[in-house]
Design a protein around this motif. Structure first.
Motif, PDB file in Angstrom:
ATOM      1  N   LEU A 163       0.824  -1.200   0.000  1.00 53.16           N
ATOM      2  CA  LEU A 163       0.000   0.000   0.000  1.00 53.16           C
ATOM      3  C   LEU A 163       0.870   1.267   0.000  1.00 53.16           C
ATOM      4  O   LEU A 163       0.595   2.223  -0.723  1.00 53.16           O
ATOM      5  N   PHE A 222       6.291   7.567  10.877  1.00 50.47           N
ATOM      6  CA  PHE A 222       5.855   6.239  11.305  1.00 50.47           C
ATOM      7  C   PHE A 222       6.825   5.661  12.325  1.00 50.47           C
ATOM      8  O   PHE A 222       6.423   5.133  13.346  1.00 50.47           O
ATOM      9  N   MET A 263      -0.977  10.714  11.566  1.00 50.65           N
ATOM     10  CA  MET A 263       0.178   9.985  11.048  1.00 50.65           C
ATOM     11  C   MET A 263      -0.141   9.187   9.783  1.00 50.65           C
ATOM     12  O   MET A 263      -1.081   8.408   9.771  1.00 50.65           O
ATOM     13  N   GLY A 264       0.657   9.410   8.754  1.00 49.02           N
ATOM     14  CA  GLY A 264       0.560   8.587   7.566  1.00 49.02           C
ATOM     15  C   GLY A 264      -0.612   8.922   6.664  1.00 49.02           C
ATOM     16  O   GLY A 264      -0.865   8.221   5.699  1.00 49.02           O
ATOM     17  N   ASP A 306      -2.437  10.971   3.774  1.00 46.41           N
ATOM     18  CA  ASP A 306      -1.870  11.607   2.602  1.00 46.41           C
ATOM     19  C   ASP A 306      -2.910  12.545   1.980  1.00 46.41           C
ATOM     20  O   ASP A 306      -3.982  12.094   1.580  1.00 46.41           O
ATOM     21  N   GLU A 313      -3.228  13.874  -0.808  1.00 46.87           N
ATOM     22  CA  GLU A 313      -3.611  13.625  -2.201  1.00 46.87           C
ATOM     23  C   GLU A 313      -4.598  12.471  -2.326  1.00 46.87           C
ATOM     24  O   GLU A 313      -5.280  12.335  -3.334  1.00 46.87           O
ATOM     25  N   LEU A 314      -4.647  11.613  -1.312  1.00 46.16           N
ATOM     26  CA  LEU A 314      -5.554  10.471  -1.383  1.00 46.16           C
ATOM     27  C   LEU A 314      -6.943  10.871  -0.887  1.00 46.16           C
ATOM     28  O   LEU A 314      -7.084  11.824  -0.125  1.00 46.16           O
ATOM     29  N   THR A 315      -7.944  10.126  -1.307  1.00 46.52           N
ATOM     30  CA  THR A 315      -9.296  10.431  -0.847  1.00 46.52           C
ATOM     31  C   THR A 315      -9.452   9.967   0.595  1.00 46.52           C
ATOM     32  O   THR A 315      -8.619   9.228   1.121  1.00 46.52           O
ATOM     33  N   GLU A 325      -9.491   6.220   0.796  1.00 48.01           N
ATOM     34  CA  GLU A 325      -8.151   5.628   0.631  1.00 48.01           C
ATOM     35  C   GLU A 325      -7.313   5.802   1.886  1.00 48.01           C
ATOM     36  O   GLU A 325      -6.546   4.923   2.268  1.00 48.01           O
ATOM     37  N   ILE A 353      -8.298   3.235   4.471  1.00 51.00           N
ATOM     38  CA  ILE A 353      -7.678   1.936   4.212  1.00 51.00           C
ATOM     39  C   ILE A 353      -6.204   1.952   4.622  1.00 51.00           C
ATOM     40  O   ILE A 353      -5.717   1.062   5.310  1.00 51.00           O
ATOM     41  N   LEU A 354      -5.525   3.031   4.222  1.00 52.80           N
ATOM     42  CA  LEU A 354      -4.096   3.146   4.526  1.00 52.80           C
ATOM     43  C   LEU A 354      -3.848   3.075   6.031  1.00 52.80           C
ATOM     44  O   LEU A 354      -3.031   2.295   6.514  1.00 52.80           O
ATOM     45  N   ARG A 400      -7.027  16.828   0.545  1.00 50.19           N
ATOM     46  CA  ARG A 400      -6.578  18.226   0.507  1.00 50.19           C
ATOM     47  C   ARG A 400      -7.738  19.199   0.366  1.00 50.19           C
ATOM     48  O   ARG A 400      -7.598  20.394   0.613  1.00 50.19           O
TER      49      ARG A 400
END
Lengths: 269, 251
Positions: free
Chosen positions: A29, A106, B102-103, B105, B107-109, B112, B115-116, B150
């Motif tokens: 991922l 992380f 943390m972690g 992003d 740019e991701l929806t 997403e 899930i990440l 964003r």
């Protein structure tokens, strides 16, 4: 502080490796997100990887075939395969310097295996490789290159290359986190390696006295066991032996270093 | 059974890129942990010889001035920092709400990102995907979940981060101040959720400056100063040692 890793260090390093490999969902991922993020909001998305490779191969292929006095139909396929493999190798080596630094948020907060971040670098570069390799079939078709059964030998060669890539990323990742001058040195040496590896030129152009350039250069060794089968040539047994020697050497350096300094990586971030 | 065992745990950060005496003299004894000047450079001792044992049912309050080592201690509990000397054995599933974004992003929806983060929390991709409706409902994101993060307001981002971070109950819960997110209505909901999470956790560690909060949720406490545990015991006792009397409501 002890210089040698203790038995506990060894055990934890091995656990890290196993936990790292089994957390494949995490690194897949992460690797996929890296690629997605880089090309998000661009029209062609990640196919820019393919597109820039195609432009490079076409441009350099035409000019250098004239420069080297070789038929375009021979030179372009030669260059395409080599340059695609090289892009993977150099991508891994240059990304290795940020493997852990990139994961700072992380690593500071959670107890994730360190090898997850190594696998992330591999996944990211493997995805790029997959986008580049699609150029090869059309190039072969266009210039009438027929692959032989030797192409299956690409598989063991490729696997050896990935193992070496894992070790290189781990060792350079650790060292670059501790010594922040190293990424610059690596970038310089990579540039040099590009010209010292038979990517744009052929081994036979070098002549006999340059034997060491192509046989002691690890990039050239892995290039031969992956690229030659694609082009239909069976690599020399010695090439496989050399690759195994390189991997053994890398393991002998990487694993003790990882065992000893695995827990320290996060302190250096 | 979840547990945390620290024996003489020391965390010292080597600072390689500072050289010379100026940094030594300015850093020395002003802020933060103790700064020692060995021959090979500067070392920041963030934690020194901390011995601590936490068992099921323990709710530990961590108090101390800025730079006393509270966050470092929480990071040792989370397993991120392995002590440079001494040992830390942590058994159980840890959730640290130190940095809830943390972690994630931008740019991701939203989906997403769920899930990440879910995968980081130890779920499979499939499990994380099944968590999406629940997280969307709690964070009240609605259709925004399919837009890149964003485009969110900072409040929405925090709501999403909070909803994901608190979606699963851990054995060991680490908190750096009680998180408050969103407007009044949401904050109440969030408080309720985090209280449930706190009560379900086998071990809770809460670092805070607010005596009310600490008295309410904790049953034992430690006071850190320059990376050492200077006082340990009942919450009131430790707060007194920190300079807070029973009558003081606030700081």
């Amino acid at each position: 502080m002890a210089i040698y890793p203790s038995s506990r260090d060894w055990r934890l390093a091995n656990t890290d490796f196993l936990r790292g490999l089994t957390s494949w969902q995490v690194w897949t991922l992460m690797g996929v997100s890296d690629i997605r993020q880089r090309y998000k909001r661009s029209r062609f998305g990640q196919f820019w990887i393919t597109l820039s490779m195609a432009v490079f191969v076409a441009g350099i292929g035409l000019v250098f075939s004239m420069l080297f006095n070789q038929a375009v139909s021979e030179y372009v396929p030669y260059l395409a395969v080599n340059y695609i493999i090289w892009t993977f190798m150099s991508g891994v080596v240059s990304d290795s310097s940020t493997a852990f630094v990139q994961g700072t948020v992380f690593l500071r907060q959670e107890n994730l295996p360190k090898t997850v971040f190594v696998m992330r670098v591999l996944v990211r570069n493997l995805i790029a490789l997959a986008h580049n390799i699609v150029i090869v079939p059309p190039v072969f078709l266009l210039f009438g290159v027929k692959p032989t059964w030797a192409i299956f030998l690409m598989i063991p060669g490729f696997m050896l290359m990935v193992v070496a890539a894992f070790l290189v990323t781990l060792v350079l990742g650790i060292l670059s986190t501790r010594f922040r001058d190293l990424p610059q040195i690596i970038a310089n040496l990579l540039q040099l390696a590009f010209f010292m590896t038979p990517i744009m030129w052929r081994v036979d152009q070098l002549g006999g006295q340059g034997w060491w350039v192509t046989h002691l250069n690890p990039f050239a060794i892995f290039m031969r066991i992956v690229a030659d089968p694609i082009r239909g040539y069976v690599p020399d047994t010695w090439d496989y032996v050399s690759a195994l020697v390189v991997i053994a050497g890398l393991t002998a350096v990487t694993w003790p270093l990882f065992a000893r300094f695995r827990a320290r990586i996060v302190y250096w971030l | 059974m979840p547990s945390i065992e620290l024996v003489n745990a020391t965390v010292d950060f080597p600072i390689y890129n500072t050289r010379g005496r100026s940094i030594r003299s300015t850093l020395l004894r002003r802020v933060g942990g103790a700064v020692s000047t060995a021959d090979d450079g500067v070392t920041v001792m963030a934690l020194r010889d901390v011995t601590l044992s936490l068992q099921n049912g323990d709710r530990l309050a961590v108090v101390g001035h800025n730079g006393a080592g509270k966050s470092t201690l929480l990071r040792v509990f989370s397993g991120a920092y392995e002590p440079s000397r001494g040992s830390a054995e942590i058994a159980g599933k840890v959730a640290s709400l130190l940095d809830i974004t943390m972690g994630m992003d931008p740019e991701l929806t939203g989906a997403e990102n769920i899930i990440l983060r879910g995968v980081f929390l130890g779920m499979t991709i499939e499990e994380a995907r099944r968590m999406i409706p629940e997280v969307v409902e709690f964070s009240e994101l609605g259709d925004y979940v399919n837009l890149p993060m964003r485009t969110y307001s900072s409040g929405m981002t925090l709501r999403l981060a909070f909803a994901i971070s608190t979606a699963r109950a851990p054995d060991i819960l680490l908190l750096d101040e009680l998180i408050s997110v969103g407007d009044n209505a949401f904050a109440a909901k969030a408080r309720e959720r985090i209280e449930t999470m706190m009560s379900r956790a086998s071990i809770l560690v809460l670092a805070s400056h607010d005596p009310k909060t600490l008295r309410k949720y904790c049953n034992r406490a430690i006071l850190l100063s320059e990376g050492r545990v200077v006082t340990a015991g009942a919450v009131d006792e430790v707060l007194r040692a920190y300079g807070i009397t029973d009558e003081d409501g606030g700081l």
